[in-house]
Design an enzyme around this catalytic site. Sequence first.
Site, PDB file in Angstrom:
ATOM      1  N   TYR A   1     -37.040 -23.324 -29.862  1.00 14.41           N
ATOM      2  CA  TYR A   1     -36.138 -22.173 -29.889  1.00 14.41           C
ATOM      3  C   TYR A   1     -34.785 -22.582 -29.307  1.00 14.41           C
ATOM      4  O   TYR A   1     -34.727 -23.208 -28.247  1.00 14.41           O
ATOM      5  CB  TYR A   1     -36.743 -21.038 -29.044  1.00 14.41           C
ATOM      6  CG  TYR A   1     -35.896 -19.793 -28.992  1.00 14.41           C
ATOM      7  CD1 TYR A   1     -35.811 -18.949 -30.097  1.00 14.41           C
ATOM      8  CD2 TYR A   1     -35.182 -19.455 -27.843  1.00 14.41           C
ATOM      9  CE1 TYR A   1     -35.025 -17.792 -30.042  1.00 14.41           C
ATOM     10  CE2 TYR A   1     -34.408 -18.304 -27.791  1.00 14.41           C
ATOM     11  CZ  TYR A   1     -34.334 -17.480 -28.890  1.00 14.41           C
ATOM     12  OH  TYR A   1     -33.571 -16.347 -28.848  1.00 14.41           O
TER      13      TYR A   1
ATOM     14  N   LYS B   1     -28.869 -20.624 -18.727  1.00  9.06           N
ATOM     15  CA  LYS B   1     -29.789 -20.080 -17.714  1.00  9.06           C
ATOM     16  C   LYS B   1     -29.368 -20.441 -16.287  1.00  9.06           C
ATOM     17  O   LYS B   1     -28.468 -19.820 -15.741  1.00  9.06           O
ATOM     18  CB  LYS B   1     -31.218 -20.549 -18.019  1.00  9.06           C
ATOM     19  CG  LYS B   1     -31.648 -20.056 -19.426  1.00  9.06           C
ATOM     20  CD  LYS B   1     -33.096 -19.797 -19.572  1.00  9.06           C
ATOM     21  CE  LYS B   1     -33.454 -19.453 -20.997  1.00  9.06           C
ATOM     22  NZ  LYS B   1     -34.109 -18.205 -21.201  1.00  9.06           N
TER      23      LYS B   1
ATOM     24  N   ASP C   1     -31.338 -29.711 -26.153  1.00  8.37           N
ATOM     25  CA  ASP C   1     -31.157 -28.333 -25.702  1.00  8.37           C
ATOM     26  C   ASP C   1     -31.889 -28.214 -24.364  1.00  8.37           C
ATOM     27  O   ASP C   1     -33.109 -28.050 -24.320  1.00  8.37           O
ATOM     28  CB  ASP C   1     -31.725 -27.367 -26.745  1.00  8.37           C
ATOM     29  CG  ASP C   1     -31.663 -25.920 -26.262  1.00  8.37           C
ATOM     30  OD1 ASP C   1     -31.273 -25.678 -25.102  1.00  8.37           O
ATOM     31  OD2 ASP C   1     -32.025 -25.029 -27.053  1.00  8.37           O
TER      32      ASP C   1
HETATM   33  C1  LIG Z   1     -34.333 -23.763 -25.069  1.00  2.37           C
HETATM   34  C2  LIG Z   1     -33.463 -22.564 -25.235  1.00  2.37           C
HETATM   35  N1  LIG Z   1     -32.291 -22.695 -25.855  1.00  2.37           N
HETATM   36  C3  LIG Z   1     -31.450 -21.655 -26.013  1.00  2.37           C
HETATM   37  C4  LIG Z   1     -31.787 -20.409 -25.555  1.00  2.37           C
HETATM   38  C5  LIG Z   1     -30.841 -19.243 -25.736  1.00  2.37           C
HETATM   39  O1  LIG Z   1     -30.273 -18.910 -24.493  1.00  2.37           O
HETATM   40  P1  LIG Z   1     -29.645 -17.425 -24.276  1.00  2.37           P
HETATM   41  O2  LIG Z   1     -30.769 -16.464 -24.383  1.00  2.37           O
HETATM   42  O3  LIG Z   1     -29.024 -17.509 -22.904  1.00  2.37           O
HETATM   43  O4  LIG Z   1     -28.606 -17.242 -25.317  1.00  2.37           O
HETATM   44  C6  LIG Z   1     -33.011 -20.229 -24.900  1.00  2.37           C
HETATM   45  C7  LIG Z   1     -33.407 -18.896 -24.419  1.00  2.37           C
HETATM   46  O5  LIG Z   1     -34.499 -18.647 -23.989  1.00  2.37           O
HETATM   47  C8  LIG Z   1     -33.874 -21.330 -24.743  1.00  2.37           C
HETATM   48  O6  LIG Z   1     -35.057 -21.204 -24.147  1.00  2.37           O
END
Ligand SMILES: Cc1ncc(COP(=O)(O)O)c(C=O)c1O
Length: 459
Positions: free
Chosen positions: A174, A299, A271
């Site tokens: 994700y 985060k 990521d």
């Molecule tokens: C691995 C990863 N990338 C990107 C995101 C997206 O982050 P945001 O919800 O702050 O936009 C998340 C959200 O849980 C994530 O777990």
Amino acid sequence: MGELDKEYIGRGPMATGIRMAKTPAKPPDFRTRTRESKAYSARARRWMPGGVTANVKYFDPYPIAMKRAKGCRLWDLDGNEYVDYCLSFGPLILGHGHPRVMKAIRDSLLSAGTTMFGTPHELEAAYAEYLLEIFRPNGKIRFTVSGTEATIHAVRIARAYRKRAMIAKFQGHYHGGVDEFLVSHAPPEREAKDLVPVSGSTGTPEHVLKNTLVLPFNDLPTVESQIRGHAERLSCVILEPVERSFIEPDREFLKGLREITTKYDIPLIFDEVMSGFRTSFGGAQHTYGVTPDLTCLGKIIGGGLPCGAFLGREDILDLADPSADRFFHSSTFAGYPTAMAAGLATLDELRRDGVMSKLLATSGGMMSEIEETIHDSHVSAQVLGCGSVFSVLFTEAPIRSYRDTLSANQESRRKLDFALLERGVFVKPEKPFYLSTVHDREALTHTFRAFDEILPTMA
Ligand SMILES: Cc1ncc(COP(=O)(O)O)c(C=O)c1O
């Protein structure tokens, strides 16, 4: 430890290996103890789909609505207290309202006299330098306001660099709620068997599916052959280096992925929105010794406020240099001082001697305790984790990728989660558990007691 910290942590130092006598009294069931949340949800549904502002916050029959938090604890509308293992889906690694972070936020607001300037400011460059020193001393960085924005722009800038459209992503990973990242992020079993791109949301345009190559985590031979086969079309490969933050990569897998992407000059994007500062101080790239071309953060780096960043190779990031007018990146709120201040305070606190190692030790100890209860209860389940994140999966089959997780019994996991909620342990059903530096002795003891009560009933 200062007076402030003592008051905050409150109930003694974190400890592991604690087991308490069982208290067999059955707690009130979910619906009985959360009547106010139910009423709230019914009201909120009139204005927001599902009564929530983000799908991830929803669960059946209705999500619990909270009204107060402190340290590792939450209180809901009915006044029930919970030990929080969601921590807003990961960011609150120092717990709720950490005094050092709250002070940094207050100080920033007072000294700036505003929430943001809409111009460059000193704290922005200070935090840029701080993060680059950890992740890429010779690189460059741009801030964003969320993890999703960080991954979106990392992919865009990789496309600008390679002048190609196709991206490779991994099944089950994700990267934010946008069409191309939702492709195959959670395909059902019948569609997960092969690697055909599967839309994760209605409304996904066909060209998104055509321009997405889906890869299997921890399967280097397939990944190598797929990348080789699409090498002329790929603009980048993006992945969560620790899948969903609890499935570890094989060291050889990440190394092999690094080698093949280098060979074809395809930017490799880690990521680390979730894995950043969760596997170790820094990210999975520090834990596993593999350096990507681009890194996405989010985060934790906002210290509890919205913030993200994409950073990496100078030659790629410099495409965004406005004087060259090549790659356009902009955002009204990116780099606002309050988030920089909260993020810096958070990382400084994590960097303090022993803070991270204690968190990792507490997390490891907790995983072992739950494993032991699973074993003693003869339940077919396992704890899978990395750093300060773990999940409980109701299967004994080895788990190395998303596809393997589909063999786990979801119904049992939901049963566990609701039984935990009924006992004041907050986990978003079916999601991982996140720990903070302030999960104290009493919180852990309470949690172990809940597992001790629940798991034997699930054999
Ligand atoms: C691995 C990863 N990338 C990107 C995101 C997206 O982050 P945001 O919800 O702050 O936009 C998340 C959200 O849980 C994530 O777990």
